[in-house]
Design a protein around this motif. Structure first.
Motif, PDB file in Angstrom:
ATOM      1  N   LEU A 270       0.822  -1.135   0.049  1.00  0.00           N
ATOM      2  CA  LEU A 270       0.044  -0.074  -0.077  1.00  0.00           C
ATOM      3  C   LEU A 270       0.938   1.174  -0.047  1.00  0.00           C
ATOM      4  CD1 LEU A 270      -2.470  -1.101   2.843  1.00  0.00           C
ATOM      5  CD2 LEU A 270      -2.943  -1.033   0.471  1.00  0.00           C
ATOM      6  N   MET A 271       0.373   2.265  -0.601  1.00  0.00           N
ATOM      7  CA  MET A 271       1.090   3.772  -0.764  1.00  0.00           C
ATOM      8  C   MET A 271      -0.007   4.721  -0.174  1.00  0.00           C
ATOM      9  SD  MET A 271       2.361   6.109  -3.620  1.00  0.00           S
ATOM     10  CE  MET A 271       4.479   5.895  -3.733  1.00  0.00           C
ATOM     11  N   LEU A 272       0.397   4.966   1.192  1.00  0.00           N
ATOM     12  CA  LEU A 272      -0.541   5.888   1.637  1.00  0.00           C
ATOM     13  C   LEU A 272       0.002   7.438   2.007  1.00  0.00           C
ATOM     14  CD1 LEU A 272      -2.419   2.995   3.769  1.00  0.00           C
ATOM     15  CD2 LEU A 272      -3.619   4.697   2.553  1.00  0.00           C
ATOM     16  N   GLU A 273      -0.722   8.568   1.486  1.00  0.00           N
ATOM     17  CA  GLU A 273      -0.131   9.760   1.621  1.00  0.00           C
ATOM     18  C   GLU A 273      -0.223  10.117   3.158  1.00  0.00           C
ATOM     19  OE1 GLU A 273       0.105  11.726  -2.688  1.00  0.00           O
ATOM     20  OE2 GLU A 273      -1.457  12.370  -1.452  1.00  0.00           O
ATOM     21  N   THR A 274       1.013  10.535   3.785  1.00  0.00           N
ATOM     22  CA  THR A 274       0.802  10.890   5.328  1.00  0.00           C
ATOM     23  C   THR A 274       1.486  12.251   5.605  1.00  0.00           C
ATOM     24  OG1 THR A 274       1.421   8.386   5.566  1.00  0.00           O
ATOM     25  CG2 THR A 274       1.266   9.726   7.571  1.00  0.00           C
TER      26      THR A 274
ATOM     27  N   GLU B 203      -4.732  18.728   6.893  1.00  0.00           N
ATOM     28  CA  GLU B 203      -5.681  19.833   6.577  1.00  0.00           C
ATOM     29  C   GLU B 203      -5.069  20.946   5.856  1.00  0.00           C
ATOM     30  OE1 GLU B 203      -6.221  18.662   9.705  1.00  0.00           O
ATOM     31  OE2 GLU B 203      -7.899  17.368   9.220  1.00  0.00           O
ATOM     32  N   LYS B 204      -3.560  21.177   6.363  1.00  0.00           N
ATOM     33  CA  LYS B 204      -2.953  22.354   5.560  1.00  0.00           C
ATOM     34  C   LYS B 204      -1.875  21.960   4.747  1.00  0.00           C
ATOM     35  CE  LYS B 204      -4.394  25.496   8.475  1.00  0.00           C
ATOM     36  NZ  LYS B 204      -4.266  25.455   9.861  1.00  0.00           N
TER      37      LYS B 204
ATOM     38  N   ASP C  63      -2.919  17.888  -2.333  1.00  0.00           N
ATOM     39  CA  ASP C  63      -3.940  16.797  -1.752  1.00  0.00           C
ATOM     40  C   ASP C  63      -4.276  16.870  -0.452  1.00  0.00           C
ATOM     41  OD1 ASP C  63      -3.918  15.907  -4.469  1.00  0.00           O
ATOM     42  OD2 ASP C  63      -2.382  14.175  -4.211  1.00  0.00           O
ATOM     43  N   ALA C  64      -4.514  17.812   0.136  1.00  0.00           N
ATOM     44  CA  ALA C  64      -4.976  17.758   1.625  1.00  0.00           C
ATOM     45  C   ALA C  64      -6.191  17.066   1.963  1.00  0.00           C
ATOM     46  CB  ALA C  64      -5.321  19.447   1.974  1.00  0.00           C
ATOM     47  N   ALA C  65      -7.237  17.079   1.022  1.00  0.00           N
ATOM     48  CA  ALA C  65      -8.288  16.190   1.394  1.00  0.00           C
ATOM     49  C   ALA C  65      -8.088  14.594   1.719  1.00  0.00           C
ATOM     50  CB  ALA C  65      -9.471  16.155   0.340  1.00  0.00           C
TER      51      ALA C  65
END
Ligand code: PEP
Ligand code: MN
Length: 355
Positions: free
Chosen positions: A216-220, A225-226, A230-232
């Motif tokens: 898995l690649m998960l943006e962290t 929020e800031k 791709d904030a959402a």
């Protein structure tokens, strides 16, 4: 680097974009004790419209290298041309990935492949933005043909004009087909770019695992929020920990990819048939509305009991000997009949208002 582990999914995490040194270091610190195998951050960002944040460039690689060293994990960035390749290798990046907007372009992929010739740098290839498995395979072949062996694919979903809960439609059949054609190639799912929002991440990650994907690649991000891009869809390291710890990690040997592929194929057939049934229903209701108008013009009541009885008897006779219960047939016909009467009534009332 193997993009595959025996005990659990291979996990790539880190921000969509490197923004500041502190942001990269702090986010990495949050990932230090998690089951994360590779740190990511984009430093050259392919933005859909001009005028948005387009990445910090080369400097971001230094921050990422520092962060990777601090937490003892390898690092990766997106590269989109030969200049990026050169700078990434010079900056000590361990793994490169080709983004979805680059995989679509054979000239760019070939340029990257040529720049990598003579190295054996690990490269991950995201699917092209359009749902075309041949283009995805073609990009991987271009890398193979210059001698690269440490390759993997990233499934990040596909653009669609249709309304969907996803930012990029998953089209699971496509990574399944890739797996069938290139059975030894590890495939990592990127729920962040599929979902476009945090809410569906866990569900999509589980589905990827159920389909026997390798990672898995998960943006962290330390403060999603800031985030500057791709904030959402980004999550905090704590949220990542929660998603990973709730995943049910199935024994890959127990899941046969071909069985899964067959199942997906059958489900796709069901999806198509359901749409056909609905289209026929729309057609039937449109005829009902025409009847409504016709009855109105000729002053006939909407419900004629004799006709309804005829319908029931005729359809019962039609399904004789078929695998359909009497109870289901009656409920089905009643539901359709009720909707027809409702729509005919609307037609009549609409006319009354006009008069
Ligand atoms: C990213 O990983 O941040 C990215 C730009 O992804 P994609 O190429 O899948 O849009
Ligand atoms: Mn992103």
């Amino acid at each position: 680097m193997e993009f595959r582990r025996k005990d659990r999914p291979f996990v790539i995490a880190g921000p969509c974009s490197a923004e500041t040194r502190e942001q990269v270091l702090e986010t990495a610190e949050g990932l230090k004790d998690l089951n994360v195998d590779l740190l990511r951050a984009g430093v050259w960002k392919p933005r859909t419209r001009p005028g948005n944040f387009e990445g910090v460039g080369e400097e971001g690689i230094e921050w990422l290298r520092e962060a990777g060293n601090a937490i003892g994990k390898p690092i990766s960035v997106e590269i989109a041309n030969s200049n990026h390749v050169e700078l990434a290798l010079k900056g000590g990046v361990d793994v490169l990935w080709i983004g979805a907007r680059t995989t679509v372009n054979p000239f760019m992929v070939q340029e990257i492949a040529d720049a990598l010739k003579g190295t054996d740098v690990p490269v991950l290839v995201k699917n092209p933005v359009n749902p075309d498995v041949e283009l995805w395979i073609g990009a991987i072949e271009r890398l193979q043909s210059v001698g690269l062996t440490k390759l993997g694919a990233i499934h990040r979903g596909f653009s669609t004009f249709q309304k969907s809960p996803f930012r990029n439609s998953p089209n699971w059949n496509i990574p399944i087909e890739l797996k069938r054609r290139m059975p030894d190639l590890p495939i990592i799912c990127d729920p962040s770019h599929i979902c476009g929002s945090r809410e569906l991440l866990a569900e999509v990650a589980q589905k990827a695992i159920d389909l026997n994907m390798d990672g898995l690649m998960l943006e962290t991000h330390r403060n999603p929020e800031k985030a500057w891009s791709d904030a959402a869809q980004q999550i905090t390291p704590v949220q990542l920990h929660n998603i990973l710890s709730e995943l049910v990690w199935r024994n890959p040997n127990a899941i046969d990819m071909e069985v899964q592929a067959k199942l997906e194929e059958l489900r796709a057939t069901i999806d198509g048939l359901d749409r056909d049934i609905l289209d026929l229903l729309f057609e039937r209701l449109s005829v009902s509305r025409n009847i409504g108008e016709y009855k109105r013009e000729h002053n006939i009541t909407i419900l004629q009991h004799q006709r309804w009885n005829e319908i029931l008897h005729d359809r019962e006779a039609y399904v004789q000997g078929k695998e359909l219960s009497q109870r289901f047939l009656n409920r089905f016909l009643e539901a359709i009949h009720e909707e027809s009467i409702q729509q005919q009534t609307q037609v009549m009332n609409a006319k009354k208002v006009k008069e």
